[in-house]
Each structure stands twice: as structure tokens, then as C-alpha cells.
Design an enzyme around this catalytic site. Structure first.
Site, PDB file in Angstrom:
ATOM      1  N   ASN A   9       0.874  -1.181   0.000  1.00 45.81           N
ATOM      2  CA  ASN A   9       0.000   0.000   0.000  1.00 45.81           C
ATOM      3  C   ASN A   9       0.909   1.227   0.000  1.00 45.81           C
ATOM      4  O   ASN A   9       1.472   1.574   1.026  1.00 45.81           O
ATOM      5  CB  ASN A   9      -0.895  -0.025   1.246  1.00 45.81           C
ATOM      6  CG  ASN A   9      -1.710   1.242   1.396  1.00 45.81           C
ATOM      7  OD1 ASN A   9      -1.799   2.055   0.471  1.00 45.81           O
ATOM      8  ND2 ASN A   9      -2.316   1.414   2.566  1.00 45.81           N
ATOM      9  N   TRP A  10       1.024   1.842  -1.179  1.00 47.58           N
ATOM     10  CA  TRP A  10       1.954   2.979  -1.298  1.00 47.58           C
ATOM     11  C   TRP A  10       1.411   4.251  -0.652  1.00 47.58           C
ATOM     12  O   TRP A  10       2.126   5.233  -0.509  1.00 47.58           O
ATOM     13  CB  TRP A  10       2.265   3.244  -2.772  1.00 47.58           C
ATOM     14  CG  TRP A  10       3.059   2.159  -3.451  1.00 47.58           C
ATOM     15  CD1 TRP A  10       3.485   0.981  -2.896  1.00 47.58           C
ATOM     16  CD2 TRP A  10       3.516   2.146  -4.816  1.00 47.58           C
ATOM     17  NE1 TRP A  10       4.178   0.253  -3.833  1.00 47.58           N
ATOM     18  CE2 TRP A  10       4.219   0.932  -5.008  1.00 47.58           C
ATOM     19  CE3 TRP A  10       3.411   3.044  -5.885  1.00 47.58           C
ATOM     20  CZ2 TRP A  10       4.805   0.608  -6.240  1.00 47.58           C
ATOM     21  CZ3 TRP A  10       3.985   2.710  -7.105  1.00 47.58           C
ATOM     22  CH2 TRP A  10       4.680   1.511  -7.279  1.00 47.58           C
ATOM     23  N   LYS A  11       0.130   4.249  -0.333  1.00 49.79           N
ATOM     24  CA  LYS A  11      -0.526   5.455   0.227  1.00 49.79           C
ATOM     25  C   LYS A  11      -0.268   6.649  -0.712  1.00 49.79           C
ATOM     26  O   LYS A  11      -0.195   6.457  -1.917  1.00 49.79           O
ATOM     27  CB  LYS A  11      -0.047   5.702   1.663  1.00 49.79           C
ATOM     28  CG  LYS A  11      -0.204   4.438   2.520  1.00 49.79           C
ATOM     29  CD  LYS A  11      -0.068   4.669   3.993  1.00 49.79           C
ATOM     30  CE  LYS A  11      -0.238   3.340   4.725  1.00 49.79           C
ATOM     31  NZ  LYS A  11      -0.270   3.487   6.169  1.00 49.79           N
ATOM     32  N   HIS A  95      -9.682   1.252   4.530  1.00 46.51           N
ATOM     33  CA  HIS A  95      -8.401   1.403   5.236  1.00 46.51           C
ATOM     34  C   HIS A  95      -8.604   2.346   6.430  1.00 46.51           C
ATOM     35  O   HIS A  95      -9.394   3.282   6.357  1.00 46.51           O
ATOM     36  CB  HIS A  95      -7.335   1.966   4.286  1.00 46.51           C
ATOM     37  CG  HIS A  95      -5.976   1.977   4.910  1.00 46.51           C
ATOM     38  ND1 HIS A  95      -5.567   2.985   5.751  1.00 46.51           N
ATOM     39  CD2 HIS A  95      -4.960   1.085   4.857  1.00 46.51           C
ATOM     40  CE1 HIS A  95      -4.345   2.701   6.179  1.00 46.51           C
ATOM     41  NE2 HIS A  95      -3.947   1.571   5.657  1.00 46.51           N
ATOM     42  N   GLU A  97      -7.042   4.763   7.530  1.00 48.82           N
ATOM     43  CA  GLU A  97      -6.896   6.202   7.249  1.00 48.82           C
ATOM     44  C   GLU A  97      -8.144   6.752   6.571  1.00 48.82           C
ATOM     45  O   GLU A  97      -8.525   7.905   6.793  1.00 48.82           O
ATOM     46  CB  GLU A  97      -5.626   6.435   6.405  1.00 48.82           C
ATOM     47  CG  GLU A  97      -4.379   6.247   7.257  1.00 48.82           C
ATOM     48  CD  GLU A  97      -3.168   5.690   6.532  1.00 48.82           C
ATOM     49  OE1 GLU A  97      -3.108   5.779   5.291  1.00 48.82           O
ATOM     50  OE2 GLU A  97      -2.283   5.124   7.211  1.00 48.82           O
ATOM     51  N   GLU A 167      -5.619  -4.827  10.419  1.00 48.27           N
ATOM     52  CA  GLU A 167      -4.595  -3.811  10.636  1.00 48.27           C
ATOM     53  C   GLU A 167      -4.896  -3.055  11.929  1.00 48.27           C
ATOM     54  O   GLU A 167      -5.679  -2.095  11.916  1.00 48.27           O
ATOM     55  CB  GLU A 167      -4.564  -2.818   9.470  1.00 48.27           C
ATOM     56  CG  GLU A 167      -4.240  -3.446   8.138  1.00 48.27           C
ATOM     57  CD  GLU A 167      -3.687  -2.415   7.160  1.00 48.27           C
ATOM     58  OE1 GLU A 167      -2.522  -2.559   6.773  1.00 48.27           O
ATOM     59  OE2 GLU A 167      -4.410  -1.468   6.820  1.00 48.27           O
ATOM     60  N   GLY A 173       2.119   2.413  10.649  1.00 47.26           N
ATOM     61  CA  GLY A 173       3.051   3.518  10.484  1.00 47.26           C
ATOM     62  C   GLY A 173       3.749   3.931  11.772  1.00 47.26           C
ATOM     63  O   GLY A 173       4.385   4.981  11.829  1.00 47.26           O
ATOM     64  N   SER A 212       3.098  -1.988  10.277  1.00 44.31           N
ATOM     65  CA  SER A 212       4.545  -2.033  10.497  1.00 44.31           C
ATOM     66  C   SER A 212       5.147  -3.405  10.200  1.00 44.31           C
ATOM     67  O   SER A 212       6.135  -3.793  10.828  1.00 44.31           O
ATOM     68  CB  SER A 212       4.900  -1.568  11.916  1.00 44.31           C
ATOM     69  OG  SER A 212       4.498  -0.219  12.107  1.00 44.31           O
ATOM     70  N   GLY A 233       2.749  -1.123   4.251  1.00 48.19           N
ATOM     71  CA  GLY A 233       2.816   0.293   3.905  1.00 48.19           C
ATOM     72  C   GLY A 233       4.257   0.727   3.681  1.00 48.19           C
ATOM     73  O   GLY A 233       4.834   0.534   2.613  1.00 48.19           O
ATOM     74  N   GLY A 234       4.857   1.305   4.703  1.00 49.67           N
ATOM     75  CA  GLY A 234       6.199   1.893   4.593  1.00 49.67           C
ATOM     76  C   GLY A 234       7.220   0.991   3.920  1.00 49.67           C
ATOM     77  O   GLY A 234       7.958   1.439   3.020  1.00 49.67           O
TER      78      GLY A 234
HETATM   79  P1  PGA Z   1       2.606   0.396   7.569  1.00 48.42           P
HETATM   80  O1  PGA Z   1       1.169   0.598   6.869  1.00 48.42           O
HETATM   81  O2  PGA Z   1       3.160  -0.909   7.039  1.00 48.42           O
HETATM   82  O3  PGA Z   1       3.410   1.572   7.137  1.00 48.42           O
HETATM   83  O4  PGA Z   1       2.363   0.346   9.034  1.00 48.42           O
HETATM   84  C1  PGA Z   1       0.304  -0.484   6.651  1.00 48.42           C
HETATM   85  C2  PGA Z   1      -0.999   0.006   6.094  1.00 48.42           C
HETATM   86  O5  PGA Z   1      -1.474   1.067   6.501  1.00 48.42           O
HETATM   87  O6  PGA Z   1      -1.592  -0.650   5.201  1.00 48.42           O
END
Ligand code: PGA
Length: 251
Positions: A9-11, A95, A97, A167, A173, A212, A233-234
Site C-alpha cells: 500500500n503505497w498510500k 483502510h 486512514e 490492521e 506507520g 509495520s 505500507g512503509g
Molecule cells: P505500515 O502501513 O506498514 O506503514 O504500518 C500499513 C498500512 O497502513 O496498510
């Protein structure tokens, strides 16, 4: 057996140049892997570019969001039909967010899940509790509310076509990962919610862990019985890190 899926997930990250170098590095490291599905979810404006870059490889492409509407006067929105038209396979829905920053309710997330199913996208239904909810023993009720809203609108059998991503919001994050046992417990609980309606479907549903996940902790998380992959994500923004996670899930 459930086939593992590792999804990036590149956001809201990337640029034409960065996407190309990330994918070039990734493709060279994962193209020979067996027994794992791999996908990336770039920002919508880069879906076309990314689809071209991964064409002919084993990497699939997902969107990060879709509209619950079919078409029409919804400025700024992107429909499921458009995503299908481009050649997108998956879409994230709900998600954390989107839920916390853009007010997406369980009902809206269920409507988006239904729309994805209607157009032939594979919805990746994201669920998870906040730290306050976990500390105040509301975690089960929160997860049940998130999953049951989709069961109510779409029916339990549609989980044969839905992927779930657990999640925990406190792990996204933050660098703080759920322990393998915490992830396993939540995944087993989620599978149980689906099993209460449809035991055979529950056995088949792929449940990803997200929050994470990185190249160091992926293997022990993926070793848990009910952890079927990762939503990353990251660490998905670095070819080496993401490739290492994919390798941990491969045969
Ligand atoms: P993260 O994000 O790996 O940076 O914690 C995961 C996500 O929000 O899908």
C-alpha cells in the site's frame, strides 16, 4: 490451503520516476518466486503507469479506494468500473486512514465492498481496532461491527471473493507491530465471525496482517496459522524490503 498474498500500500507516495525505479528493482527480485501472490496499490493517478510497468510479470495491481457510486456527478471520485476498465485486480476498502481521516463508516465501507464485488474487483476489506479500543476490551466488538456490516449487506458467502486485512490502528506507520500471537488471535477471531455464518467459506478466506510489517518481522508473523499474507505500507516503498517480505511468504 490458502495461497499467501503480499500487498504493498503505497498510500500518497510516489512519482513517475520513483515508481519506475521501485518496480524495476522489485520485478528483478520477485519474478521467480513461487507460491505467493504479489500486488501493489499505487495512488490512482499512477495506476495506468504501474499497470504498464508490471505487465507480463506476476505482480498484480490494486487501487487504494473506490466510490460506492456507479457513475455520475461525484466530483473527484473514481468508480469501480473505471478501475476494472484499466485492468486493476484489487481495491482496498475501509483502510483505517479512510475511516479515521475521511469519515468512512462501517456502512459506507460495506457499500464500497459491494460495489467492488459487483464490478469484479477483489475487495481487500481493512479492519482493526485503535489502542483505546484494545485497552478498554472493545476490540472484539469493533472487529465484529466492521465485519458484520459487510456480512449484512453483501452476505457471508461473498467472503469467498473478499480478502480481509487485519490492521490494528496502533501498529500502522508506528513501527510498533502486533506480536505474532496478537495477530493470530485477531485473525482467528475474524475467521470465527465468518465461520459463524459460513464455515466452509471461512476456511478459504485470506486474512492479511498489516501494521509495520517489515523485512525483519514478516517471517514470524507469516508463520502463524491464520496469517495468510501482509498488507505492507512503509516497507513496500523500498524494493529490497518488500522483496524480502515476498520471499518470506513464498514456497
Ligand atoms: P505500515 O502501513 O506498514 O506503514 O504500518 C500499513 C498500512 O497502513 O496498510
Amino acid at each position: 490451503m490458502r495461497r499467501p498474498l503480499i500487498m504493498g500500500n503505497w498510500k500518497m507516495n510516489g512519482s513517475s520516476m520513483a515508481n519506475e525505479s521501485l518496480l524495476t528493482g522489485l520485478i528483478s527480485q520477485v519474478s521467480s518466486l513461487q507460491g505467493v501472490d504479489i500486488a501493489v496499490c499505487p495512488p490512482a493517478v499512477y495506476l495506468g503507469q504501474v499497470l504498464e510497468l508490471v505487465s507480463g510479470t506476476s505482480i498484480d495491481v490494486g487501487a487504494q479506494n473506490l466510490s460506492e457510486q456507479k457513475s455520475g456527478a461525484f466530483t473527484g471520485e473514481i468508480s469501480g468500473d473505471m478501475l476494472r476498465d484499466l485492468g486493476v485486480t484489487y481495491t482496498l476498502v475501509g483502510h483505517s486512514e479512510r475511516r479515521s481521516l475521511y469519515g468512512e463508516t462501517n456502512e459506507l465501507v460495506a457499500a464500497k465492498t459491494l460495489k467492488a464485488l459487483e464490478v469484479g474487483l477483489v475487495p481487500v476489506l481493512c479492519v482493526g481496532e485503535t489502542l483505546e479500543e484494545r485497552k478498554s476490551s472493545q476490540m472484539d466488538a469493533v472487529l465484529a461491527g466492521q465485519i458484520n456490516a459487510v456480512i449484512e449487506l453483501c452476505g457471508a458467502d461473498t467472503f469467498g471473493q473478499i480478502i480481509v486485512a487485519y490492521e490494528p490502528v496502533w501498529a500502522i506507520g508506528t513501527g510498533e507491530t502486533a506480536t505474532p500471537q496478537q495477530a493470530q488471535d485477531a485473525h482467528a477471531f475474524i475467521r470465527g465471525l465468518i465461520a459463524a455464518q459460513s464455515p466452509a467459506i471461512a476456511e478459504r478466506v485470506t486474512i492479511l496482517y498489516g501494521g509495520s510489517m517489515n523485512e525483519k518481522n514478516a517471517a514470524e508473523l507469516l508463520a502463524m496459522a491464520d496469517v495468510d499474507g501482509g498488507l505492507v505500507g512503509g516497507a513496500s516503498l523500498k524494493a529490497d524490503s518488500f522483496a524480502t517480505i515476498c520471499k518470506a511468504a513464498a514456497e
